[in-house]
Structures are given as C-alpha cells and as structure tokens.
Design an enzyme around this catalytic site. Structure first.
Site, PDB file in Angstrom:
ATOM      1  CB  CYS A 173      -0.535   2.501   4.125  1.00 61.86           C
ATOM      2  SG  CYS A 173      -1.973   1.784   3.357  1.00 61.86           S
ATOM      3  CG  ASP A 174       3.245   1.164   4.423  1.00 63.32           C
ATOM      4  OD1 ASP A 174       2.831   1.683   5.469  1.00 63.32           O
ATOM      5  OD2 ASP A 174       3.021  -0.014   4.109  1.00 63.32           O
ATOM      6  CB  CYS A 211      -0.944  -0.021   1.205  1.00 62.91           C
ATOM      7  SG  CYS A 211      -1.985   1.442   1.311  1.00 62.91           S
TER       8      CYS A 211
END
Ligand code: NDP
Length: 344
Positions: A137-138, A134
C-alpha cells in the site's frame, strides 16, 4: 423479533461491499460495524490503489462505502458483537455489546485481521506518518528513500523485496540471528544489492516529531541509530475470529476457512503427495485436513463449514490483505449468501 435475512459482522471494506450488494438485492442486511467502526482502513492515511479512487484517505473511503450501503437499505449498528450462536433450526443469532440479540438466516463474517505492532509509543504516534504495516500500500510513497522493515518471517522478506522497487535502500531489522522465513525468500533477500540485514536488533524507538527520521536500535554491540524515512512493521497479523472458534473451522492461525481456502490447502498437499514421499508431520496435517473437509458443502466458494455462514476479507485471507481484494471477497460472500437464501 424479526428474523433478518443476513447479518454481517464487520464494517470494513469486505463487510460494507457485501452489504451494498445484499441491499441492492432488496435483502435489507443488518451490519455490525464494531466499535470503533471501519476496520484497518481507518488507520491508513492516503489510499491510492483502490480502483476508481484517485487518492482518498482511508477513513473517507470507509465513510463513502457506508453511505452507499445505507442508501440502498443496509442498517448499520456501530457496536461490537459479543457472542454468536447457530441454533438447531439453522438460525444464527448475534448478541450486541449492549445486550440485544438479533436473529438471521445467513451470516457473513468479515471481522478482519489486525496487524501486530511492536508496541512502542513512538511507533503509534508516527503511524501513517512514515510508519506502516503494508509495503504494497505505502511503498510507493518512499521513492528513492531509505526505509526499514521489521520482522524475519515471509511477510517481512516479501515486503522488503517489494520495497526495493521504490526505495534506494532497505534495512531488514530482525530480532534474531536467523530468519523464520522460507529458504527461497531468504536467498532472494540475502542476495539483494539494495537490502542490508541487521541481525539481533531490537527497535528501541522510532525517532521523529511529524515524520519518521531515524530508528534507534539495540544491537549486541550497544545502541545504534540508522537514518530512515519509512518503517514497515511486518511481524504478523491476528484475525479477529475468537467469536467463531466453536462454530466453524478455523485454520491453525485462527483464519476462517472457506470452501475456497480449504480447497487450495488440499490441492497443495495433493501436489506435494505427487512430487515426494510425505513426511510424518505432513501426513498428520493431511489427516486433519481430510477430517475438516468433510464438513464443507462445496456449493458456495465463500461458505464456511457451517451452512449459511460465509467468510470474507482479511479474516479469511492472509495472503493478499488489500482493501480491494477484501471488497471483492465481500461481494462474493454476498452473492453466495443471496443464492443460499434462495435455496434454503
Ligand atoms: P510470522 O509469524 O511467520 O513471522 C513474524 C516475524 O516477526 C518473525 O520473524 C518474528 O520473529 C517477528 N516478530 C514477532 N513479534 C515481534 C516483535 N514484537 N518484535 C520484532 N519482531 C517480531 O508472520 P508473517 O506475517 O511473516 O507470516 C504469516 C504466515 O503467512 C506464515 O505462515 C508465512 O509463511 C505466510 N506467508 C507466506 C508468504 C508466501 O508464501 N509468499 C508471504 C507472506 C506470508 P521470530 O522469527 O524471532 O519469531
């Protein structure tokens, strides 16, 4: 056996958020969290984009949500469900892996979707240590670093563009000589100064002991190693919805269709229809969609094609796929289920 008000299948962000609302409404939901419980957040390390949480480990976020849901009266069973039925009396029943059957009036499906992985041992070992599925997200953790994204579909190219906001360079590693993604995404990626595409490349190994250091690739000329700090795998997702395929309408990829998602799909075709002549392939898709639409009662946005069965989280949503959006949809499904119970 007692008839429950609501059974929730899925113990990730969607299921647990729905459970919290139903529990606080005094409806004593029964939630199957699966085995192992917790969904995709259990595979994540730092979560910094869940509103209200400064920084929290994925498993700790799930634990906090579980405690909160239990505090208000949710019963959680850490087992998988092996079959689900809807009776002619509209009652839903779920059989647990250990063979016990539970009956309810309403059902919330929040079984999630699993990111697909390449299947390399080094990829599994370094997951959360530089290997991620992701970018939203990261990506933030890779400021001014070199990263690679694996895949050639819309997700991979969209994530590559997301990563350019943080990384100094983004490699797109694709196994063929042509992208599967839409033309517009291809154009954006191919024209981007921070992105380099490596075509016809197979990942042999993610190299690194405690964190990602490089990627070993097989390319037509032989083997090649590129130095990267992060590897983002974007080769697709698979929703966990096999249990429901005889009960409700799923889309062609297996995602649960709700009133909200089928309405959007229909709108896309209506706009296409206004703009151009529909070709044969799209005409068939429209025909199939119209057949499906007739089965939906539009009173509740998260309701599926079966009355009293609601869908929430990543098993419905293949666009946003965030813990917070799954949690939000879980709440919507809970509120819809509560209203459905009042009216039925
Ligand atoms: P897709 O299935 O469309 O693409 C998967 C990609 O990964 C393909 O390029 C495929 O290669 C590659 N791949 C699959 N398995 C492997 C493997 N084992 N090793 C290496 N590469 C592999 O998945 P997406 O998640 O990209 O998209 C899913 C759906 O969501 C699509 O319909 C897409 O259009 C849609 N979507 C739309 C977006 C938008 O409109 N903004 C954004 C994101 C997704 P190959 O090409 O060789 O098959």
């Amino acid at each position: 056996m007692d008839t429950q008000n609501v059974i929730i299948i899925g113990g990730g962000a969607a299921g647990l958020s729905g459970a919290l609302y139903l529990a606080r409404a005094g409806l004593k939901p029964l939630l199957f969290a699966g085995s192992p419980p917790g969904g995709q957040l259990m595979l994540t390390t730092d979560v910094e984009n869940f509103p209200g949480q400064d920084a929290i480990l994925g498993p700790n976020l799930i634990e906090t949500m579980r405690k909160q849901a239990i505090k208000f009266g949710t019963t959680i069973i850490d087992e998988n469900v092996k079959s689900v039925k809807i009776g002619s009396d509209q009652l839903k029943s779920a059989e647990s892996a250990s063979g016990k059957t539970y009956v309810s009036k309403a059902l919330i499906i929040a079984t999630g979707a699993k990111a697909l992985w390449m299947g390399l041992p080094s990829e599994t070992r370094l997951r959360g240590k530089g290997v991620s599925a992701c970018a939203t997200c990261d990506g933030f953790f890779f400021k001014n670093k070199v990263v690679a994204i694996i895949g050639g579909g819309d997700s991979a190219l969209e994530e590559a563009l997301t990563l350019t906001k943080f990384a100094s360079k983004v490699y797109v590693i694709h196994r063929r000589a042509e992208f599967k993604a839409s033309k517009i995404m291809q154009k954006r990626v191919l024209g981007h100064e921070k992105i380099e595409v490596i075509w016809n490349a197979q990942v042999l190994e993610v190299v690194g002991q405690l964190k990602v250091e490089s990627l070993k690739l097989k390319v037509p000329e032989g083997e090649k190693t590129i130095e990267v700090s992060g590897v983002f795998v974007a080769i697709g997702h698979r929703p966990d919805t096999d249990l429901f395929k005889e009960l409700i309408e799923l889309d062609e990829k297996g995602y649960v269709m709700t009133v909200n998602t089928i309405a959007l799909e229909n709108l896309k075709f209506e706009i296409l229809n206004l703009k151009s002549n529909i070709d044969e392939e799209n005409a068939l898709k429209i025909k199939n969609l119209k057949l499906k639409i007739q089965k939906f009662d539009t009173t509740y946005g998260t309701q599926t094609s079966a009355s009293g069965v609601f869908g929430a989280g990543d098993c419905v949503d293949h666009v946003y796929k965030q813990a917070s959006t799954a949690a939000g949809m879980g709440v919507q499904a809970a509120l819809d289920a509560e209203r459905w119970l009042e009216n039925n």
